[in-house]
Design a protein around this motif. Structure first.
Motif, PDB file in Angstrom:
ATOM      1  N   LEU A 273       6.803   9.496 -10.634  1.00  0.00           N
ATOM      2  CA  LEU A 273       7.099   9.996 -11.977  1.00  0.00           C
ATOM      3  C   LEU A 273       5.810  10.288 -12.756  1.00  0.00           C
ATOM      4  O   LEU A 273       5.748  10.095 -13.974  1.00  0.00           O
ATOM      5  CB  LEU A 273       7.968   8.988 -12.717  1.00  0.00           C
ATOM      6  CG  LEU A 273       9.378   8.815 -12.114  1.00  0.00           C
ATOM      7  CD1 LEU A 273      10.065   7.604 -12.689  1.00  0.00           C
ATOM      8  CD2 LEU A 273      10.214  10.058 -12.354  1.00  0.00           C
ATOM      9  N   ALA A 274       4.772  10.749 -12.048  1.00  0.00           N
ATOM     10  CA  ALA A 274       3.474  10.967 -12.694  1.00  0.00           C
ATOM     11  C   ALA A 274       3.576  11.954 -13.851  1.00  0.00           C
ATOM     12  O   ALA A 274       2.938  11.772 -14.887  1.00  0.00           O
ATOM     13  CB  ALA A 274       2.461  11.461 -11.664  1.00  0.00           C
TER      14      ALA A 274
ATOM     15  N   LEU B 265      -0.889   6.158 -12.554  1.00  0.00           N
ATOM     16  CA  LEU B 265      -0.884   7.610 -12.332  1.00  0.00           C
ATOM     17  C   LEU B 265      -1.908   8.025 -11.294  1.00  0.00           C
ATOM     18  O   LEU B 265      -1.662   8.912 -10.495  1.00  0.00           O
ATOM     19  CB  LEU B 265      -1.180   8.337 -13.649  1.00  0.00           C
ATOM     20  CG  LEU B 265      -0.056   8.345 -14.668  1.00  0.00           C
ATOM     21  CD1 LEU B 265      -0.468   9.106 -15.911  1.00  0.00           C
ATOM     22  CD2 LEU B 265       1.185   8.984 -14.053  1.00  0.00           C
TER      23      LEU B 265
ATOM     24  N   GLY C  65       7.100   4.115  -2.086  1.00  0.00           N
ATOM     25  CA  GLY C  65       6.070   4.893  -1.391  1.00  0.00           C
ATOM     26  C   GLY C  65       5.142   5.557  -2.381  1.00  0.00           C
ATOM     27  O   GLY C  65       5.441   5.625  -3.570  1.00  0.00           O
ATOM     28  N   ASN C  66       4.010   6.029  -1.864  1.00  0.00           N
ATOM     29  CA  ASN C  66       3.012   6.699  -2.703  1.00  0.00           C
ATOM     30  C   ASN C  66       3.472   8.131  -2.952  1.00  0.00           C
ATOM     31  O   ASN C  66       3.372   8.971  -2.081  1.00  0.00           O
ATOM     32  CB  ASN C  66       1.660   6.665  -1.992  1.00  0.00           C
ATOM     33  CG  ASN C  66       0.530   7.159  -2.874  1.00  0.00           C
ATOM     34  OD1 ASN C  66       0.759   7.804  -3.886  1.00  0.00           O
ATOM     35  ND2 ASN C  66      -0.687   6.855  -2.459  1.00  0.00           N
ATOM     36  N   ALA C  67       4.002   8.392  -4.148  1.00  0.00           N
ATOM     37  CA  ALA C  67       4.523   9.704  -4.515  1.00  0.00           C
ATOM     38  C   ALA C  67       5.568  10.170  -3.504  1.00  0.00           C
ATOM     39  O   ALA C  67       5.585  11.327  -3.097  1.00  0.00           O
ATOM     40  CB  ALA C  67       3.400  10.721  -4.656  1.00  0.00           C
TER      41      ALA C  67
ATOM     42  N   PRO D 181      -2.034   4.346  -7.780  1.00  0.00           N
ATOM     43  CA  PRO D 181      -0.831   3.529  -7.568  1.00  0.00           C
ATOM     44  C   PRO D 181      -0.969   2.558  -6.398  1.00  0.00           C
ATOM     45  O   PRO D 181      -0.405   1.462  -6.440  1.00  0.00           O
ATOM     46  CB  PRO D 181       0.262   4.569  -7.305  1.00  0.00           C
ATOM     47  CG  PRO D 181      -0.461   5.790  -6.859  1.00  0.00           C
ATOM     48  CD  PRO D 181      -1.754   5.786  -7.608  1.00  0.00           C
TER      49      PRO D 181
ATOM     50  N   ALA E 169       5.127   4.959 -10.672  1.00  0.00           N
ATOM     51  CA  ALA E 169       4.079   5.695 -11.383  1.00  0.00           C
ATOM     52  C   ALA E 169       3.645   6.923 -10.595  1.00  0.00           C
ATOM     53  O   ALA E 169       3.322   7.954 -11.185  1.00  0.00           O
ATOM     54  CB  ALA E 169       2.888   4.786 -11.647  1.00  0.00           C
ATOM     55  N   SER E 170       3.641   6.830  -9.250  1.00  0.00           N
ATOM     56  CA  SER E 170       3.167   7.990  -8.501  1.00  0.00           C
ATOM     57  C   SER E 170       4.238   9.073  -8.432  1.00  0.00           C
ATOM     58  O   SER E 170       3.936  10.258  -8.556  1.00  0.00           O
ATOM     59  CB  SER E 170       2.705   7.573  -7.100  1.00  0.00           C
ATOM     60  OG  SER E 170       3.713   6.881  -6.410  1.00  0.00           O
TER      61      SER E 170
ATOM     62  N   PHE F 189       5.986  -0.733  -9.041  1.00  0.00           N
ATOM     63  CA  PHE F 189       5.216  -0.032 -10.071  1.00  0.00           C
ATOM     64  C   PHE F 189       4.454   1.153  -9.473  1.00  0.00           C
ATOM     65  O   PHE F 189       4.466   2.258 -10.013  1.00  0.00           O
ATOM     66  CB  PHE F 189       4.241  -0.988 -10.754  1.00  0.00           C
ATOM     67  CG  PHE F 189       3.400  -0.303 -11.790  1.00  0.00           C
ATOM     68  CD1 PHE F 189       3.898  -0.059 -13.050  1.00  0.00           C
ATOM     69  CD2 PHE F 189       2.116   0.144 -11.481  1.00  0.00           C
ATOM     70  CE1 PHE F 189       3.134   0.609 -14.002  1.00  0.00           C
ATOM     71  CE2 PHE F 189       1.354   0.811 -12.429  1.00  0.00           C
ATOM     72  CZ  PHE F 189       1.868   1.036 -13.677  1.00  0.00           C
ATOM     73  N   GLY F 190       3.787   0.907  -8.339  1.00  0.00           N
ATOM     74  CA  GLY F 190       3.017   1.982  -7.712  1.00  0.00           C
ATOM     75  C   GLY F 190       3.903   3.156  -7.321  1.00  0.00           C
ATOM     76  O   GLY F 190       3.534   4.321  -7.494  1.00  0.00           O
ATOM     77  N   SER F 191       5.104   2.843  -6.817  1.00  0.00           N
ATOM     78  CA  SER F 191       6.017   3.910  -6.413  1.00  0.00           C
ATOM     79  C   SER F 191       6.492   4.709  -7.620  1.00  0.00           C
ATOM     80  O   SER F 191       6.504   5.942  -7.612  1.00  0.00           O
ATOM     81  CB  SER F 191       7.236   3.311  -5.700  1.00  0.00           C
ATOM     82  OG  SER F 191       6.811   2.452  -4.672  1.00  0.00           O
TER      83      SER F 191
END
Lengths: 397, 459
Positions: free
Chosen positions: A84-85, B90, A147-149, B93, A81-82, A77-79
């Protein structure tokens, strides 16, 4: 097995979101394509009325999908969402515009105001499913690394697969909505509306089918493994089911069997999420205990949710909420409120509650004392409110 | 505890402050709507119940007109709440990626609560005149219950962020997760929940009463307006003094579990026995200047003991202290307004008991007009106290906010867009509220108007 069970919930939630909220988005789109004059106004009115009682409940499927995903597959989820922000943010703006214009519609008085609000609603209904479709496309074509963004801010969702799925989301929403609205028009007994939405359902059905077929070419070029995955196993079955259900819907709509078409159209579109073999969940699932608790919570929640949802839909589909439905005229027996009881018993009770509450919450420090103290204070508030008898106070002055 | 190894590698984010402000803006917009979700259905149902008991059409008219407000405000609350859930991914994350398995369940259950709320609001709103009076009234009960359970779930997550438990760190990894213990086995949850729940009644009670009090100052003062003002006003005036007592409970929990937050609230630099309290003033160079000092009061309030030791800000490095003046100012705003509202409530209660009537002074009604916005400010100030007071941590003493933030670019663009969008939303809500208030009053029958509109809620 336990690791994949929440994924089943997520996909089921996605299917329900596509089939139910998708139709609401579609109804919003038909506000834009209602046509002119009085007839256009009645088309828009019908599209709005059919969706109004249910759209908030249907919208919650999205929240369900999000929360189950981040509980069960947090890294994924974190990957997502960041990376595909941007499309998520665009979808968020669309959701704000939709909810705001829904709220505003109740206050409109002139046709011009109504027109403005409906246009805003329609634009939001176009933007939101498209943006969410591009999110699915980005994940399905494997453009979201863990990964983060870590993925690209733009090409992760501005790519052929994303645009295809975004377009399909919009077109199939319009198609679903037209079929449902034709069925609703039959129920309220409006032939003219029924014809209007029959034509729209046929047109949108052909466009949706063509887009889906054309999409195969796009996938072949852009997402090769996704394309090949479509012709294997469960995905192939879903593909065939979708094609058959889509064709059957067209036949049913053209023969005016709208009630049956409602379900076959839903089936045709419901197959879409299962068509995405690339939509696998990367990254570690949450630990065992979390997954067990989540599964229990979802099952228990579902046991409360589905009967309630069933009640809402049966009331809506049986036409109980239609604007011209038979009103239930309440018998209004004129009674006089009983005089407040006894010699100020309530006042004494309120004071007793207050003293107990202060003692247990503010003077004592044990957790059990605090618990009883809080309950006492609530007891105070309720008895004091009833003792004040605001309705009598308002009558006196 | 060993230092945390986040699930995703932390990324330096130039616009961390903007991300935090964007989150704060989203909360500030959403929280007053939550208050309406908590308290307003109770008021509508009470009025509907009065109609069922008396058959007086006035109550029916009032309940139906308030229902229209419920619809509009719930729709806006749905979308602003959705924005918050999007922002979990957003903006933060890595918070969600690292701890989703711990706190996520709270939101999953909240999702169901929200679901039931949306379903029964649909039934309640469209069921006016379409269901039997009893069935219609009953369809409102789940809305009240889910208003409470929704708050319970969201605050269980916030309480966990402030007082984390239900997991351990081994080699920096989050292990031994027990989500139920994390969310509900938390001593911190209950005081925070009750504080927020009562705040909901105060905010809605004073805001709704204020609208009719304003009408009274303009000469609109029939039985309809009196009823519409007295019911929410009574609720708020009973709740406001109780909130002071609950606030004392919250403060004692903070004193035990988050001593640095308490030190920031009070601007206490050095650990002190018998610590004083400073009212107003400005914190600078380790002390509060220009404030009114009341000796020993902080020790008394926080630990109910004259000479209790209160931990100071100097017990942690400067990098682990929240921005003191923001927290202090927010806290004093909340307490100041809360005290005045409690006084207003007491005045109302005393007049009711002594004179058995409503206050007659125009000043009382002017104060009620102000009380609504003031209560809303206090509500937001309270959240600023607890959220900014938690900084620099997103999960208190476990995960720094800077490690949770997204690595994606474009935060200033998103922030600016959201500011513009929410300003527009504010105007839209103001417009709809004015329109609903100006709709002609049909007191004769309390039934639907002669020309039924397309929207059953607009009767």
């Amino acid at each position: 097995m336990l690791q994949t069970l929440p994924l089943v919930f997520v996909l089921a939630g996605l299917v329900l979101y596509v089939v139910l909220a998708g139709a609401d988005f579609g109804a919003g789109l038909w506000l834009l394509l209602g046509g002119r004059g009085e007839r256009g106004a009645s088309v828009r009115e019908h599209a709005h009325d059919s969706m109004a009682p249910v759209w908030e409940a249907n919208h919650v499927w999205l929240i369900f999908v999000l929360t189950v995903t981040w509980t069960a597959y947090p890294t994924f989820f974190g990957s997502v969402a960041s990376t595909l922000a941007v499309p998520f943010f665009i979808a968020a703006l669309g959701i704000i515009l939709r909810g705001a214009s829904y709220a505003l519609r109740a206050g409109t008085t002139s046709p011009r105001e109504l027109r403005t609000v409906d246009t805003a609603f329609a634009i939001a209904s176009l933007v939101t499913p498209f943006a969410l479709g591009t999110v699915v496309g980005g994940i399905a074509s494997q453009r979201v690394p863990i990964g983060n963004a870590a993925g690209h801010l733009f090409s992760s969702w501005l790519n052929p697969t994303s645009i295809l799925i975004g377009t399909l989301a919009v077109v199939s929403s319009a198609y679903l909505a037209a079929v449902y609205l034709a069925a609703d028009a039959t129920r309220v007994g409006d032939r003219e509306l029924e014809e209007a939405f029959r034509a729209r359902a046929l047109g949108a059905g052909v466009v949706a089918g063509a887009a889906a077929l054309g999409g195969l070419i796009v996938l072949h070029g852009d997402a090769h493994s996704l394309f090949h995955g479509l012709f294997r196993g469960a995905a192939l079955g879903a593909l065939i089911a979708s094609g058959l259900a889509g064709t059957a819907t067209l036949a049913l709509v053209s023969r005016r069997h709208f009630e049956a078409a409602r379900y076959s159209a839903a089936l045709a579109v419901a197959s879409y999420p299962t068509l995405l073999p690339g939509l696998s969940v990367d990254g570690a699932a949450a630990p065992h205990d979390t997954l067990v608790t989540l599964v229990v919570a979802v099952l228990a929640g579902g046991a409360l949710l589905f009967p309630s949802l069933g009640l809402l839909f049966s009331l809506t589909l049986r036409g109980r909420f239609d604007p011209n439905a038979e009103p239930h005229t309440p018998p209004t027996p004129a009674q006089v409120l009983r005089a407040t009881t006894g010699p100020r018993f309530g006042a004494r009770l309120a004071v007793a509650f207050l003293i107990a509450g202060v003692g247990l919450l503010n003077a004592a420090s044990a957790p059990w004392a605090h618990a009883i103290g809080v309950v006492s204070l609530f007891g105070f508030m309720i008895t004091a409110f009833l003792e004040i008898a605001p309705q009598a106070l308002a009558g006196d002055s | 505890m060993s230092p945390l190894a986040a699930a995703l590698a932390p990324v330096h984010q130039k616009y961390l402050l903007q991300a935090r402000q964007m989150q704060a803006l989203s909360f500030t917009v959403h929280i007053p709507l939550v208050a309406f979700g908590i308290a307003f259905p109770v008021m509508v149902l009470f009025v509907e119940w009065l109609h069922m008991r008396t058959g007086d059409p006035l109550y029916r008219t009032l309940a139906r007109r308030w229902t229209r407000l419920v619809v509009a405000l719930f729709a806006v609350g749905v979308i602003t709440g959705t924005i918050l859930s999007f922002e979990m991914g957003l903006l933060w994350p890595n918070f969600t990626a690292t701890f989703g398995g711990v706190f996520g369940l709270g939101f999953a259950i909240e999702g169901f609560s929200f679901f039931l709320e949306a379903i029964f609001i649909g039934i309640y709103v469209y069921g006016w005149d379409r269901l039997s009076p009893r069935a219609h009234f009953l369809s409102g009960i789940p809305i009240v219950i889910t208003g409470f359970t929704g708050s319970l779930m969201v605050i269980s997550v916030n309480a966990w962020m402030n007082h984390p438990g239900g997991f351990r760190l081994r080699g920096g990894k989050v292990v031994d997760i027990n989500p139920l213990k994390a969310l509900f086995g938390n001593s911190y949850l209950w005081s925070e929940l009750i504080h927020m729940y009562i705040a909901g009644y105060m905010v809605v009670g004073f805001l709704v009463a204020g609208a009719y009090a304003f009408g009274r100052l303009r000469g609109r003062w029939g039985r309809y307006e009196r009823t519409a003002m007295v019911i929410p006003l009574t609720i708020a005036c009973v709740a406001a003094p109780v909130q002071v007592l609950v606030g004392d409970w919250v403060a004692r929990d903070v004193a035990v579990d988050q001593p640095i937050k308490l030190a920031a609230i009070e601007g206490l630099y050095k650990t002190t026995n018998g610590a004083p309290e400073h009212v107003l003033g400005w914190y600078t160079d380790g002390q509060v200047k220009y404030g009114i000092k009341i000796p020993h009061l902080l020790s008394l309030l926080a630990f109910h003991s004259y000479n209790a030791k209160v931990q100071g800000l100097d017990t942690v490095p400067a990098s682990q202290r929240p921005p003191v003046n923001v927290v202090r100012f927010a806290f004093q705003t909340m307490v100041g307004i809360g005290t005045l509202l409690a006084l207003l409530g007491l005045i109302y209660l005393v007049v009711r008991i002594r004179r058995r009537r409503l206050p007659t002074s125009a000043w009382f009604y002017r104060a009620v007009v102000l009380a609504g916005p003031a209560a809303t400010v206090a509500l937001v100030a309270g959240w600023v106290t607890t959220e900014v007071g938690r900084q620099p941590w997103v999960v208190y003493k476990v995960m720094p906010t800077a490690d949770a933030v997204t690595g994606a670019g474009g935060i200033p663009v998103g922030y600016a867009t959201l500011v513009v969008t929410y300003i527009a939303l504010g105007f839209a809500v103001a417009w709809i509220l004015r329109r609903l208030a100006r709709a002609p009053l049909d007191l004769a029958s309390g039934g639907p108007p002669p020309h039924p509109s397309s929207d059953p809620a607009t009767a």
